[in-house]
Motif scaffolding. Structure first.
Motif, PDB file in Angstrom:
ATOM      1  N   TYR A   1       4.875  14.986  -8.961  1.00 15.36           N
ATOM      2  CA  TYR A   1       3.569  15.245  -9.562  1.00 15.36           C
ATOM      3  C   TYR A   1       2.508  15.464  -8.487  1.00 15.36           C
ATOM      4  O   TYR A   1       1.718  16.417  -8.550  1.00 15.36           O
ATOM      5  CB  TYR A   1       3.158  14.083 -10.470  1.00 15.36           C
ATOM      6  CG  TYR A   1       1.667  14.032 -10.699  1.00 15.36           C
ATOM      7  CD1 TYR A   1       1.062  14.902 -11.599  1.00 15.36           C
ATOM      8  CD2 TYR A   1       0.852  13.160  -9.966  1.00 15.36           C
ATOM      9  CE1 TYR A   1      -0.318  14.897 -11.778  1.00 15.36           C
ATOM     10  CE2 TYR A   1      -0.522  13.145 -10.138  1.00 15.36           C
ATOM     11  CZ  TYR A   1      -1.101  14.021 -11.036  1.00 15.36           C
ATOM     12  OH  TYR A   1      -2.472  14.030 -11.198  1.00 15.36           O
ATOM     13  N   THR A   2       2.471  14.581  -7.495  1.00 14.30           N
ATOM     14  CA  THR A   2       1.432  14.670  -6.458  1.00 14.30           C
ATOM     15  C   THR A   2       1.565  15.968  -5.671  1.00 14.30           C
ATOM     16  O   THR A   2       0.569  16.575  -5.270  1.00 14.30           O
ATOM     17  CB  THR A   2       1.527  13.462  -5.511  1.00 14.30           C
ATOM     18  OG1 THR A   2       1.607  12.264  -6.287  1.00 14.30           O
ATOM     19  CG2 THR A   2       0.310  13.377  -4.609  1.00 14.30           C
TER      20      THR A   2
ATOM     21  N   GLN B   1       1.112  18.966  -8.915  1.00 11.16           N
ATOM     22  CA  GLN B   1       0.023  18.823  -9.881  1.00 11.16           C
ATOM     23  C   GLN B   1       0.486  18.567 -11.310  1.00 11.16           C
ATOM     24  O   GLN B   1      -0.329  18.403 -12.202  1.00 11.16           O
ATOM     25  CB  GLN B   1      -0.930  20.039  -9.883  1.00 11.16           C
ATOM     26  CG  GLN B   1      -1.648  20.258  -8.578  1.00 11.16           C
ATOM     27  CD  GLN B   1      -2.632  21.420  -8.645  1.00 11.16           C
ATOM     28  OE1 GLN B   1      -3.000  21.964  -7.631  1.00 11.16           O
ATOM     29  NE2 GLN B   1      -3.073  21.793  -9.811  1.00 11.16           N
TER      30      GLN B   1
ATOM     31  N   SER C   1      -0.475  20.862  -4.439  1.00 10.35           N
ATOM     32  CA  SER C   1      -1.660  20.208  -3.914  1.00 10.35           C
ATOM     33  C   SER C   1      -1.483  19.757  -2.468  1.00 10.35           C
ATOM     34  O   SER C   1      -2.389  19.881  -1.656  1.00 10.35           O
ATOM     35  CB  SER C   1      -2.013  18.981  -4.774  1.00 10.35           C
ATOM     36  OG  SER C   1      -2.380  19.369  -6.072  1.00 10.35           O
TER      37      SER C   1
ATOM     38  N   LEU D   1       1.489  14.320   1.952  1.00  7.47           N
ATOM     39  CA  LEU D   1       2.070  13.351   1.029  1.00  7.47           C
ATOM     40  C   LEU D   1       2.382  12.041   1.738  1.00  7.47           C
ATOM     41  O   LEU D   1       2.161  10.954   1.198  1.00  7.47           O
ATOM     42  CB  LEU D   1       3.357  13.902   0.399  1.00  7.47           C
ATOM     43  CG  LEU D   1       3.227  14.900  -0.745  1.00  7.47           C
ATOM     44  CD1 LEU D   1       4.613  15.381  -1.162  1.00  7.47           C
ATOM     45  CD2 LEU D   1       2.520  14.284  -1.936  1.00  7.47           C
TER      46      LEU D   1
ATOM     47  N   LEU E   1       0.918   8.812  -0.153  1.00  5.74           N
ATOM     48  CA  LEU E   1       1.823   8.008  -0.973  1.00  5.74           C
ATOM     49  C   LEU E   1       2.491   6.917  -0.139  1.00  5.74           C
ATOM     50  O   LEU E   1       2.954   7.164   0.972  1.00  5.74           O
ATOM     51  CB  LEU E   1       2.897   8.892  -1.613  1.00  5.74           C
ATOM     52  CG  LEU E   1       2.417   9.942  -2.620  1.00  5.74           C
ATOM     53  CD1 LEU E   1       3.606  10.662  -3.231  1.00  5.74           C
ATOM     54  CD2 LEU E   1       1.568   9.302  -3.727  1.00  5.74           C
TER      55      LEU E   1
ATOM     56  N   ILE F   1      -0.525   4.124  -3.550  1.00  2.00           N
ATOM     57  CA  ILE F   1      -1.374   5.131  -2.906  1.00  2.00           C
ATOM     58  C   ILE F   1      -2.197   4.497  -1.785  1.00  2.00           C
ATOM     59  O   ILE F   1      -2.742   3.395  -1.949  1.00  2.00           O
ATOM     60  CB  ILE F   1      -2.307   5.783  -3.948  1.00  2.00           C
ATOM     61  CG1 ILE F   1      -1.480   6.594  -4.954  1.00  2.00           C
ATOM     62  CG2 ILE F   1      -3.352   6.673  -3.277  1.00  2.00           C
ATOM     63  CD1 ILE F   1      -2.271   7.121  -6.116  1.00  2.00           C
TER      64      ILE F   1
ATOM     65  N   ARG G   1      -6.486  18.320  -4.083  1.00  5.28           N
ATOM     66  CA  ARG G   1      -5.763  17.094  -3.739  1.00  5.28           C
ATOM     67  C   ARG G   1      -6.462  15.866  -4.327  1.00  5.28           C
ATOM     68  O   ARG G   1      -5.814  14.965  -4.868  1.00  5.28           O
ATOM     69  CB  ARG G   1      -5.640  16.978  -2.222  1.00  5.28           C
ATOM     70  CG  ARG G   1      -4.648  17.971  -1.629  1.00  5.28           C
ATOM     71  CD  ARG G   1      -4.537  17.826  -0.130  1.00  5.28           C
ATOM     72  NE  ARG G   1      -5.651  18.461   0.566  1.00  5.28           N
ATOM     73  CZ  ARG G   1      -5.689  19.768   0.865  1.00  5.28           C
ATOM     74  NH1 ARG G   1      -4.680  20.557   0.516  1.00  5.28           N
ATOM     75  NH2 ARG G   1      -6.722  20.281   1.498  1.00  5.28           N
TER      76      ARG G   1
ATOM     77  N   THR H   1      -5.918  15.653  -8.076  1.00  7.50           N
ATOM     78  CA  THR H   1      -4.556  15.226  -8.389  1.00  7.50           C
ATOM     79  C   THR H   1      -4.448  13.707  -8.346  1.00  7.50           C
ATOM     80  O   THR H   1      -3.862  13.084  -9.242  1.00  7.50           O
ATOM     81  CB  THR H   1      -3.559  15.848  -7.390  1.00  7.50           C
ATOM     82  OG1 THR H   1      -3.633  17.274  -7.482  1.00  7.50           O
ATOM     83  CG2 THR H   1      -2.136  15.409  -7.695  1.00  7.50           C
ATOM     84  N   ILE H   2      -5.021  13.090  -7.315  1.00  7.35           N
ATOM     85  CA  ILE H   2      -4.977  11.638  -7.181  1.00  7.35           C
ATOM     86  C   ILE H   2      -5.855  10.950  -8.229  1.00  7.35           C
ATOM     87  O   ILE H   2      -5.458   9.960  -8.851  1.00  7.35           O
ATOM     88  CB  ILE H   2      -5.415  11.209  -5.764  1.00  7.35           C
ATOM     89  CG1 ILE H   2      -4.444  11.771  -4.717  1.00  7.35           C
ATOM     90  CG2 ILE H   2      -5.501   9.698  -5.662  1.00  7.35           C
ATOM     91  CD1 ILE H   2      -3.030  11.275  -4.833  1.00  7.35           C
TER      92      ILE H   2
ATOM     93  N   PHE I   1      -4.243  10.901 -11.644  1.00 10.14           N
ATOM     94  CA  PHE I   1      -3.194   9.877 -11.734  1.00 10.14           C
ATOM     95  C   PHE I   1      -3.801   8.483 -11.840  1.00 10.14           C
ATOM     96  O   PHE I   1      -3.324   7.640 -12.623  1.00 10.14           O
ATOM     97  CB  PHE I   1      -2.267   9.934 -10.520  1.00 10.14           C
ATOM     98  CG  PHE I   1      -1.318   8.755 -10.453  1.00 10.14           C
ATOM     99  CD1 PHE I   1      -0.253   8.665 -11.336  1.00 10.14           C
ATOM    100  CD2 PHE I   1      -1.535   7.728  -9.543  1.00 10.14           C
ATOM    101  CE1 PHE I   1       0.599   7.563 -11.311  1.00 10.14           C
ATOM    102  CE2 PHE I   1      -0.694   6.624  -9.510  1.00 10.14           C
ATOM    103  CZ  PHE I   1       0.389   6.545 -10.393  1.00 10.14           C
TER     104      PHE I   1
END
Length: 645
Positions: free
Chosen positions: A190-191, A194, A438, A444, A448, A586, A613, A616-617, A620
């Motif tokens: 997903y990250t 998107q 993203s 990443l 993450l 995260i 970016r 996207t975060i 979530f």
């Protein structure tokens, strides 16, 4: 258009779960506020919420049917619309079958009795359904070829549950003994992309039945899944002088599709942006509804609205036009609610204006048409031009390519030619990952907490690319987008966000007859004369207003990059990041650093644009606050729309 929920017991004790199914149905009240019901026997429990569109007074679900010698052998629960149901009813009646309703759902169950699992190949529409055969003790569930309608599925010791919305399954998790653990690999995907790619969801125990697939389930056995539709894009060369026949076929296919998609016992409207896709649909819809209403949305900020062009198009076709302008404050307030409706986050900022225009449309109509799918079928994305511009690299020997690649990597960022050298020396599989990404892997790793090298986008795209080796480069990109961006982003938001407002959205481009007219187009019928969707534009010349034919595609653009750097959303975003309890997943320090870098860059005119970016975060984190922390209240409204709309 409705919401379905079904359970098949492993040990013929389905009645124990009837209450759990009935208690879960209100989770998707928005999908079907007009009617609700459940049915069970020893093996299955079906639940249903109905949005009445066709055969309003009848066609209640779950629906039972059987031939004369086996009455009520089958039970059906069905979400979607079958647009060729009139023709199918006639065909099945000629074969000796009788019907108890005037609805489209009954054609599925009668067709299943007649054709078996091949019934899906006869259906022209959007669907997710389950048919229980009480004689054979077999459940058949299926999903339409493009993935317009959703289907979640989970198996526990007690049995298998399937539903239109994941939140219904989550509400039954304790009763079924299902885990609610997060899928960290799906979070990485997903990250990166998107959206959560099929068949994954952000919960390890819950998957999705993939687009164009079915499953056969018998009590006590795991679902046996099979793909029934696989696009092949078998390109056929068009000889000189035959181009007009191709354009005519496309025009006729789309005209027929819109005519079928206008079938309803309620009023049908149309979304209208400033591009060719939605304008073509609205223009054709106007032929069937002289009082057609069209709807669009935009923002007050200059450059982020197609309201004026859409209004001009509506005037040109003679449609009454309704506009909803969204403020930054409305935007921020709606995001938690939207994340709840989505089931899994989708980091597409256009979700929010879509929510507001759907809410506005629902005040006037119960069904809208829209232009999704035209780009994937006819070659509409600008990136599809890339294989043509990079074609000279195909003639460069591999050793020289490696040298050029090294040179490109060594050039400083921003130097002209760097990107060309890098992309020109990559394979298609390396350089094209679909319409959304993203983060790269290095980014990443910084964001993450739990990440593995094999969890990048190639884990998602490699199996899809393996099936397209014999296609031309543009067709390979289309094929990839059909199985990633289209079903992961576009169709998820089209279904979930309109259904959030109890509004049915229909997509005439994603029709089997239209697809048949599009799949064999050669490259020069897609990317040609400096434009995209060339054949579609030529086919629509006599239909679409001239000012729209060659406009640049915008959709519903959102000024997110400016809002996140300004007073509109900067403080709001910072608060969400700081309060989120996602520290184990995260690196919030890195995300806050990105937010500050973005603010400085946008206000100074120099530096990185982190808006995609960041969004996207943030998306979530809001989702996590609702579904995991249970700290954020999505403030869901319970709609009670009148049936007569």
């Amino acid at each position: 258009m409705c919401g379905l929920l079904g359970f098949i017991s492993a040990d013929e004790s389905a009645s124990r779960f009837t209450t759990a199914v009935e208690n879960a149905l209100p989770c998707m009240h928005h999908r079907g506020p007009d009617d609700s019901g459940s049915w069970n026997d020893d093996s299955v429990v079906f639940g249903f919420n109905r949005l009445s569109i066709i055969d309003i007074e009848h066609s209640h679900q779950p629906l039972q049917w059987g031939p004369e010698d086996e009455p009520n052998r089958y039970a059906l629960t069905f979400n979607g619309e079958i647009y060729n149901y009139v023709e199918l009813r006639q065909e099945l009646k000629a074969a000796g079958y009788s019907f108890n309703t005037e609805g489209d759902g009954e054609t599925i169950v009668v067709g299943y009795h007649h054709w078996g699992i091949d019934v899906v190949k006869h259906l022209r529409g959007m669907f997710g359904f389950g048919v229980w055969d009480s004689k054979e003790k077999k459940l058949f569930i299926a999903r339409d070829q493009f993935g317009i309608k959703p289907m979640y599925i989970a198996t526990a010791n007690a049995g298998t549950v399937f539903a239109s919305e994941k939140k219904c399954i989550l509400s039954m998790a304790d009763a079924l003994g299902l885990s609610k653990d997060l899928d960290i690999r799906a979070l990485a995907h997903y990250t990166d992309l998107q959206y959560v790619p099929e068949p994954e969801s952000l919960h390890t125990a819950i998957r999705r039945l993939e687009s164009g697939s079915y499953a056969i389930i018998t009590p006590g056995q795991a679902p046996q899944q099979q793909r029934w539709f696989e696009p092949s894009f078998p390109v056929k060369k068009v000889s000189a002088g035959n181009e007009e026949a191709v354009f005519q076929r496309i025009a006729e296919a789309l005209e027929d599709s819109v005519a079928k998609h206008m079938r309803a016992d309620v009023t049908v409207g149309s979304f209208l942006s400033g591009g060719i896709d939605s304008t073509a649909i609205a223009t054709l819809a106007k032929r069937h509804n002289p009082n057609l209403l069209t709807f669009t949305t935009g923002f007050e900020r200059e450059g982020y609205s197609e309201v004026d062009v859409a209004a001009e198009s509506a005037a040109a076709i003679g449609a009454e036009h309704i506009v909803k302008v969204v403020s930054p404050e409305e935007y921020a307030d709606a995001v938690p609610k939207i994340m709840w409706y989505l089931d899994d986050p989708v980091a597409d900022p256009s979700l929010v204006p879509l929510y507001f225009v759907a809410a506005e449309a629902r005040k006037h109509v119960k069904v809208v048409l829209s232009g999704e799918g035209a780009d994937e079928l006819f070659g509409g994305y600008t990136i599809y031009k890339e294989p043509l511009s990079l074609a000279p690299f195909d003639k460069v020997p591999s050793p020289i390519k490696r040298v050029l690649s090294t040179v490109g990597d060594a050039l400083p960022d921003g130097v002209r030619g760097k990107s060309l050298l890098q992309r020109g020396t990559m394979t298609m599989e390396e350089r094209y990952y679909g319409n959304a990404r993203s983060f790269n892997y290095e980014q990443l790793e910084r964001v993450l907490r739990h990440i593995r090298p094999e969890w990048d986008h190639r884990e998602v795209t490699a199996p899809i690319y393996a099936k397209s080796r014999n296609m031309d480069p543009v067709a390979r990109m289309q094929h990839l987008d059909m199985f990633t961006w289209l079903r992961g982003d576009i169709l998820v938001k089209a279904d979930k966000i309109t259904m959030a407002n109890s509004l049915e959205l229909r997509v005439p481009f994603l029709d089997k007859v239209v697809f048949d007219a599009a799949e064999s187009l050669p490259v020069d019928m897609k990317i040609s004369h400096g434009t995209t969707k060339y054949a579609l534009r030529k086919a629509m010349e006599r239909i679409v207003p001239a000012h729209v034919l060659h406009r640049k595609k915008l959709g519903f653009p959102v000024p997110m990059r400016h809002w996140l750097a300004g007073d509109e959303l900067y403080g709001w975003a910072k608060k969400i990041i700081e309060e989120s309890q996602t520290d184990d997943l995260i690196n919030k320090t890195e995300v806050l650093k990105m937010l500050e870098e973005h603010r400085v860059a946008m206000n100074s005119g120099s530096g990185p644009d982190h808006s995609r970016r960041l969004w996207t975060i943030i998306a979530f984190m809001i989702w996590y606050g609702i579904f995991v922390e249970e700290r954020i209240d999505p403030k869901i409204d319970r709609h009670d729309y009148p049936v007569e709309l």
